[in-house]
Write an enzyme that holds these catalytic residues in place. Structure first.
Site, mmCIF file in Angstrom:
data_model
loop_
_atom_site.group_PDB
_atom_site.id
_atom_site.type_symbol
_atom_site.label_atom_id
_atom_site.label_comp_id
_atom_site.label_asym_id
_atom_site.label_seq_id
_atom_site.Cartn_x
_atom_site.Cartn_y
_atom_site.Cartn_z
ATOM 1 N N THR A 32 0.837 -1.195 0.000
ATOM 2 C CA THR A 32 0.000 0.000 0.000
ATOM 3 C C THR A 32 0.874 1.248 0.000
ATOM 4 O OG1 THR A 32 -1.785 -1.119 1.185
ATOM 5 C CG2 THR A 32 -1.722 1.280 1.346
ATOM 6 N N GLY A 33 0.414 2.281 -0.694
ATOM 7 C CA GLY A 33 1.119 3.551 -0.687
ATOM 8 C C GLY A 33 1.486 4.003 -2.085
ATOM 9 N N GLY A 86 6.408 -0.678 -0.169
ATOM 10 C CA GLY A 86 7.338 0.382 0.169
ATOM 11 C C GLY A 86 7.653 0.384 1.654
ATOM 12 N N ALA A 87 8.367 1.406 2.099
ATOM 13 C CA ALA A 87 8.695 1.571 3.513
ATOM 14 C C ALA A 87 8.828 3.054 3.810
ATOM 15 C CB ALA A 87 9.988 0.848 3.865
ATOM 16 N N ASP A 88 8.536 3.408 5.055
ATOM 17 C CA ASP A 88 8.742 4.784 5.489
ATOM 18 C C ASP A 88 10.189 5.005 5.911
ATOM 19 O OD1 ASP A 88 5.965 5.633 5.180
ATOM 20 O OD2 ASP A 88 5.571 4.228 6.811
ATOM 21 N N GLY A 99 3.550 1.867 7.722
ATOM 22 C CA GLY A 99 2.262 2.229 8.291
ATOM 23 C C GLY A 99 1.899 3.680 8.148
ATOM 24 N N GLY A 100 2.733 4.440 7.428
ATOM 25 C CA GLY A 100 2.378 5.829 7.182
ATOM 26 C C GLY A 100 1.067 5.965 6.438
ATOM 27 N N GLU A 107 -0.619 -5.230 5.974
ATOM 28 C CA GLU A 107 0.694 -5.377 5.337
ATOM 29 C C GLU A 107 1.517 -6.443 6.052
ATOM 30 O OE1 GLU A 107 1.325 -0.816 3.624
ATOM 31 O OE2 GLU A 107 2.165 -1.369 5.568
#
Length: 228
Positions: A32-33, A86-88, A99-100, A107
């Site tokens: 997600t994102g 993706g990743a923050d 989790g942004g 996820e």
């Protein structure tokens, strides 16, 4: 290159990775994102090659279905060869803050089933020590005050996530998110265990116990690959 251009670069690299490593007829795991959205777009011309996809959020489900993908319930799926998300933030061990976008629980569930987690990110997300990005914690609504007190006791500053309209943010699961600022996460696995044991916590947005296996990092010099 702009950040958006770097995201598009790694999204295409992830699509190339999937096409080279995932057999026809398999089920994809999709995150997600904004970067995951670009991966979905890059995979759209190849959707007929796969049995379908398991999505980690309602937003990704809508995007997948808009491209004509078959979206499957995780309960219908026995195996997911690759999960792309993706990743923050991500550190040198492959541990991540995620989790942004609010989808951390789903996820984490989909990632736990996947054989390989491919993280796609622009170069700004690779950090020496995580914590500059607020750590999301999904919480059962009735426990939000109690959980916030325990998160504060760990040294963070808990903040209830709100929408742009000033309403309490709700996840796809109907829960709330507390974002914790001011942490310096020297032991991601340890902190993941501690936070997950707080009554009322659904999950914390630390992906350390199940971190990334492959990082595709967008840089000015192109896509760099790291394996963990």
């Amino acid at each position: 290159m702009t950040q958006d251009e770097l995201k598009a670069l790694v999204a295409q690299a992830a699509a190339d990775y999937v096409l080279a490593n995932v057999p026809e007829g398999a089920v994809l795991g999709v995150g997600t994102g904004s970067t995951a959205n670009l991966f979905i777009d890059a995979m759209a011309p190849h959707k007929a090659r796969f049995a379908g996809a398991v999505s980690s959020s309602e937003a990704s489900t809508r995007r997948l279905q808009g491209h004509g993908f078959t979206v499957l319930d995780l309960n219908e799926v026995d195996a997911i060869p690759v999960y792309v998300d993706g990743a923050d933030e991500i550190d040198a061990s492959g541990a991540m803050i995620k989790g942004g976008g609010g989808a951390l629980t789903r996820e984490k569930i989909v990632a736990s089933v996947a054989s390989v987690f491919v993280c796609i990110a622009d170069g700004s997300k690779l950090v020496e020590t995580m914590g500059a990005f607020p750590l999301p914690v999904e919480v059962v609504p009735m426990a939000r005050a109690a959980v916030a007190r325990q998160l504060a006791a760990l040294g963070g500053q808990p903040r209830l996530r709100m929408t742009k309209e000033g309403q309490i943010y709700k996840t796809d699961n109907g829960n709330v998110i507390i974002d914790v600022v001011g942490l310096r996460i020297a032991d991601p696995k340890g902190l993941e265990s501690v936070v997950n044991e707080i009554p009322g916590v659904v999950t914390v947005g630390l992906f350390a116990k199940r971190g990334a296996n492959v990082l595709l990092l967008g840089t000015e010099a192109g896509v760099q690959r790291r394996d963990f």
